[in-house]
Design a protein around this motif. Sequence first.
Motif, PDB file in Angstrom:
ATOM      1  N   ALA A   1      55.132 120.991  43.950  1.00 39.45           N
ATOM      2  CA  ALA A   1      55.986 122.106  43.540  1.00 39.45           C
ATOM      3  C   ALA A   1      55.534 122.705  42.206  1.00 39.45           C
ATOM      4  N   TYR A   2      54.693 121.977  41.485  1.00 40.23           N
ATOM      5  CA  TYR A   2      54.176 122.524  40.214  1.00 40.23           C
ATOM      6  C   TYR A   2      53.021 123.455  40.534  1.00 40.23           C
ATOM      7  N   VAL A   3      53.222 124.756  40.282  1.00 37.71           N
ATOM      8  CA  VAL A   3      52.242 125.735  40.746  1.00 37.71           C
ATOM      9  C   VAL A   3      51.382 126.308  39.637  1.00 37.71           C
TER      10      VAL A   3
ATOM     11  N   TRP B   1      61.371 126.386  35.716  1.00 38.15           N
ATOM     12  CA  TRP B   1      60.423 125.803  34.761  1.00 38.15           C
ATOM     13  C   TRP B   1      60.930 124.450  34.290  1.00 38.15           C
ATOM     14  N   GLN B   2      60.070 123.478  34.371  1.00 40.63           N
ATOM     15  CA  GLN B   2      60.381 122.147  33.866  1.00 40.63           C
ATOM     16  C   GLN B   2      59.841 122.073  32.436  1.00 40.63           C
ATOM     17  N   TRP B   3      60.754 122.276  31.469  1.00 35.65           N
ATOM     18  CA  TRP B   3      60.298 122.240  30.069  1.00 35.65           C
ATOM     19  C   TRP B   3      60.216 120.787  29.615  1.00 35.65           C
ATOM     20  N   LYS B   4      59.040 120.424  29.113  1.00 39.53           N
ATOM     21  CA  LYS B   4      58.819 119.012  28.760  1.00 39.53           C
ATOM     22  C   LYS B   4      59.216 118.698  27.327  1.00 39.53           C
ATOM     23  N   GLY B   5      59.742 119.694  26.637  1.00 35.78           N
ATOM     24  CA  GLY B   5      60.118 119.440  25.246  1.00 35.78           C
ATOM     25  C   GLY B   5      58.933 119.598  24.303  1.00 35.78           C
TER      26      GLY B   5
END
Length: 446
Positions: free
Chosen positions: A13-15, A371-375
């Motif tokens: 899913a990470y594009v 968006w998966q924000w990783k910090g």
Amino acid sequence: MSDKDASEINDSAYVAGNGLLDRRLLLKSGLSFAVAGISSTASSASADSASDARPEWMQKPGDAFSNYGKPSSYEEEVVRYPAANSQVDGNGSSWTPLHAMEGMITPNGLHFERHHNGVPQIDPAEHQLLLHGMLDQPSFFTIDDLLRYPMRSQICFLECGGNSNAGFNKRPIGASVGYFHGLASCAEWTGVPLSVVLDEVGVDKKASWLIAEGADAFAMNISIPMEKARDDAILALYQNGERLRPENGYPLRLILPGWEGVMNVKWLRRLTATDGPVMARNETARYTELLPSGKANMFSTVIEAKSLITSPSSGMHMGEPGLYQISGLAWSGRGKVSRVEVSADGGKSWADAALDEPVLSKSFTRFRLPWQWKGTESVLKSRVTDESGYRQPERQELIRKKGRHGFFHYNAIVSWLVASDGEVTHTYDEQKNTESKLPDLDADWD
Ligand SMILES: Nc1nc2c(c(=O)[nH]1)N[C@H]1C(S)=C(S)[C@@H](COP(=O)(O)O)O[C@H]1N2
Ligand SMILES: [Mo]
């Protein structure tokens, strides 16, 4: 909290780089934007701590009806931002708070304003539109006359050619996105197609221009190519279903879908058919593009494609690392938006955003991407491609082509820096380059 956290999101899913996710995930239920707490959104109280006692407003009857509705008193910060010119009363603008809004329509009270000499208070019973010059039948039209003609509606954006010009500055601007790019709004305009009225008065074959003039104290005038006048220009009487607001041209204005703001003459009182442009202030001294060669482009009438992320954006604060919805606006004066790409790694990699339906020609188009924000420190960007194939340029590209003294028609890619502590600011990611040797531009008025 989410029933699906980062560890459950499938790698496929990470594009694109730095956590950008497939836009199709937005359609899946169960993908919860749990902590997505960009501040200004409500914090989520957990079910345990929530009381089932009736809140205050359930314990007595509510307020009475009103003649004309207003936003909730809790939304009083969602306002236009006025920036008057200190030297001339009534000359200046107020900006649409794009950072505090969603969807594609600008409510009338928040439509941006740009006046050169204040807002005239016009009695519609005394207002007339004069059509004269190279015509078979010079004529006057009252507002009542115009209200009897067949009408059409179009949802389209309106953008001042001076919008976003802080992008030419040497340093990034500290303002919220609406106070940087908010000389742009989008409304449904309804009125009489100009072509219908032109057919009625009969235009001389040699008349290739219409000079439009407003009934403000500035009597603003501008030249409009006859071809555009005949194509999709509207003599607008209504804005989002109600009569135009005074500040947006009541009782009559021109709407030229996709063409720069200044040509959309407000408080329209006169159209003169001619065989050449009038060379008005706003098409010679202003709204032209002074190029590095020393020559200037004139009559750059069509608004080029632009996009920007409205959330998260400058001045906002991220909550905990986790899943966020990136949301933004894109538009083009050439037609429909065909594609918006988003980057979370400063432009190294890009992912296609989802476009909200309907995608309309010459209209704001809302885009979204999970968006998966990783910090970690991240640079967010968006870039639009329109149906003509034109793609929004990087800032460096635009400045190389247009130089820094053009002032008008700035449409480069906008970059937001998300710091590891969650603070979001405007950035030029190419800052280390030659920029610092260039002088700062003075703030100026369009
Ligand atoms: N008569 C008149 N028309 C005008 C102006 C003006 O000052 N007087 N400003 C122009 C400019 S520069 C812009 S950007 C748009 C702004 O329209 P709005 O105030 O409805 O947003 O109106 C245009 N039409
Ligand atoms: Mo403008």
